[in-house]
Design an enzyme around this catalytic site. Structure first.
Site, PDB file in Angstrom:
ATOM      1  N   ALA A  14      -4.815 -10.803  -4.808  1.00 50.41           N
ATOM      2  CA  ALA A  14      -5.922 -11.124  -3.908  1.00 50.41           C
ATOM      3  C   ALA A  14      -5.398 -11.813  -2.654  1.00 50.41           C
ATOM      4  O   ALA A  14      -4.263 -12.295  -2.626  1.00 50.41           O
ATOM      5  CB  ALA A  14      -6.918 -12.022  -4.632  1.00 50.41           C
ATOM      6  N   CYS A  15      -6.245 -11.868  -1.666  1.00 54.47           N
ATOM      7  CA  CYS A  15      -5.967 -12.569  -0.414  1.00 54.47           C
ATOM      8  C   CYS A  15      -5.552 -14.005  -0.710  1.00 54.47           C
ATOM      9  O   CYS A  15      -6.167 -14.630  -1.552  1.00 54.47           O
ATOM     10  CB  CYS A  15      -7.249 -12.550   0.419  1.00 54.47           C
ATOM     11  SG  CYS A  15      -7.170 -13.481   1.941  1.00 54.47           S
ATOM     12  N   PRO A  16      -4.536 -14.586  -0.109  1.00 57.50           N
ATOM     13  CA  PRO A  16      -3.749 -14.079   1.007  1.00 57.50           C
ATOM     14  C   PRO A  16      -2.425 -13.446   0.586  1.00 57.50           C
ATOM     15  O   PRO A  16      -1.554 -13.241   1.425  1.00 57.50           O
ATOM     16  CB  PRO A  16      -3.462 -15.372   1.786  1.00 57.50           C
ATOM     17  CG  PRO A  16      -3.221 -16.382   0.690  1.00 57.50           C
ATOM     18  CD  PRO A  16      -4.145 -15.981  -0.438  1.00 57.50           C
ATOM     19  N   MET A  17      -2.248 -13.136  -0.716  1.00 60.18           N
ATOM     20  CA  MET A  17      -0.924 -12.764  -1.214  1.00 60.18           C
ATOM     21  C   MET A  17      -0.325 -11.489  -0.611  1.00 60.18           C
ATOM     22  O   MET A  17       0.892 -11.462  -0.363  1.00 60.18           O
ATOM     23  CB  MET A  17      -0.921 -12.703  -2.748  1.00 60.18           C
ATOM     24  CG  MET A  17      -1.082 -14.051  -3.417  1.00 60.18           C
ATOM     25  SD  MET A  17      -0.089 -15.335  -2.666  1.00 60.18           S
ATOM     26  CE  MET A  17       1.551 -14.753  -3.108  1.00 60.18           C
ATOM     27  N   ASP A  41      -6.352  -4.643  -2.736  1.00 60.86           N
ATOM     28  CA  ASP A  41      -7.387  -5.462  -2.118  1.00 60.86           C
ATOM     29  C   ASP A  41      -7.781  -4.772  -0.804  1.00 60.86           C
ATOM     30  O   ASP A  41      -6.968  -4.665   0.107  1.00 60.86           O
ATOM     31  CB  ASP A  41      -6.786  -6.860  -1.868  1.00 60.86           C
ATOM     32  CG  ASP A  41      -7.804  -7.832  -1.301  1.00 60.86           C
ATOM     33  OD1 ASP A  41      -8.963  -7.429  -1.108  1.00 60.86           O
ATOM     34  OD2 ASP A  41      -7.433  -8.988  -1.041  1.00 60.86           O
TER      35      ASP A  41
END
Lengths: 77, 161
Positions: A14-17, A41
């Site tokens: 998920a964000c920010p990965m 994502d």
């Protein structure tokens, strides 16, 4: 897509990965090399465009499919 | 770090899990975009920086009470809404894990890897009786408001969370 120098697998993350992993991969790359990033994502589509605009790296191609997104970015500096 | 590098400065005033996560997601996102990021922790936000299991001698009763009542570190924070005596926060953490959202301790570790600067507020530490050795080693320095103002005035983005 030929000439891929580096692969980043950000599927399931998920964000920010996805952009964190891309940024970390970039630091180890040479100018002119290309990285392939795969993510699931869907916010990665607008985000990769924004990331490239902001960092100045070149977004070569984005392929968005139902199940995953593939983006190709060339390191420019 | 070059002088013309774009900057972000973030104040984390809140001590709740959701707000701290928002702060760290923005911080790590900005750092991953090549910006210099400075985070300033003050008041309830100080709980995020608490290291576990550090005992400090010579605290006053009020200082000890702060120590007992404030969350003991990043993995002990509660949600700002729907905490429900711990049930809600536990459920939220489980859902986030399933959806592979990075946890707050993980985000702090990523922030460290990306070179995000963490600053602690001297005044809050004084009020709450928090000592340097009780804070994470990642904390760069202990500062006052002038450092934040100087930093924020040179930042393109500044946030108060």
């Amino acid at each position: 897509m030929d000439n891929i120098d580096q692969i980043v697998d950000a599927r399931g993350l998920a964000c920010p990965m996805p952009i964190v992993k891309l940024s970390q991969a970039m630091t180890g790359m040479e100018v002119g090399q290309t990285v392939e990033v795969t993510a699931t994502d869907h916010s990665f589509v607008p985000d990769i465009e924004a990331w490239c605009r902001k960092t100045g790296h070149q977004l070569i191609e984005v392929n968005e499919a139902e199940e995953e997104i593939k983006a190709y970015v060339k390191k420019t500096k | 770090m070059s002088e013309d590098q774009e900057r972000v400065s973030i104040v984390l005033f809140s001590g709740e899990l959701d707000k701290a996560m928002a702060a760290f997601i923005i911080a790590t996102g900005a750092a991953a975009t090549g910006m210099r990021v400075d985070m300033f922790f003050t008041f309830w936000g100080m709980s995020v920086l608490r290291k576990k299991g550090v005992k400090v001698e010579g605290k006053s009763l009020i200082e000890k009470m702060f120590g007992w009542m404030l969350p003991k570190g990043a993995d002990r924070l509660a949600l700002s809404k729907m905490h429900m005596a711990g049930m809600g926060t536990m459920m939220m953490k489980n859902v986030m894990k399933q959806k592979r959202v990075a946890s707050l301790p993980e985000l702090i570790e990523i922030a460290k890897q990306l070179g995000v600067n963490l600053h602690a507020c001297e005044m809050s530490m004084g009020v709450m009786g928090i000592r340097r050795e009780e804070l994470l080693d990642e904390v760069k320095d202990i500062v006052g408001v002038a450092t934040y103002v100087d930093d924020a005035s040179r930042s393109k983005i500044t946030l108060f969370i």
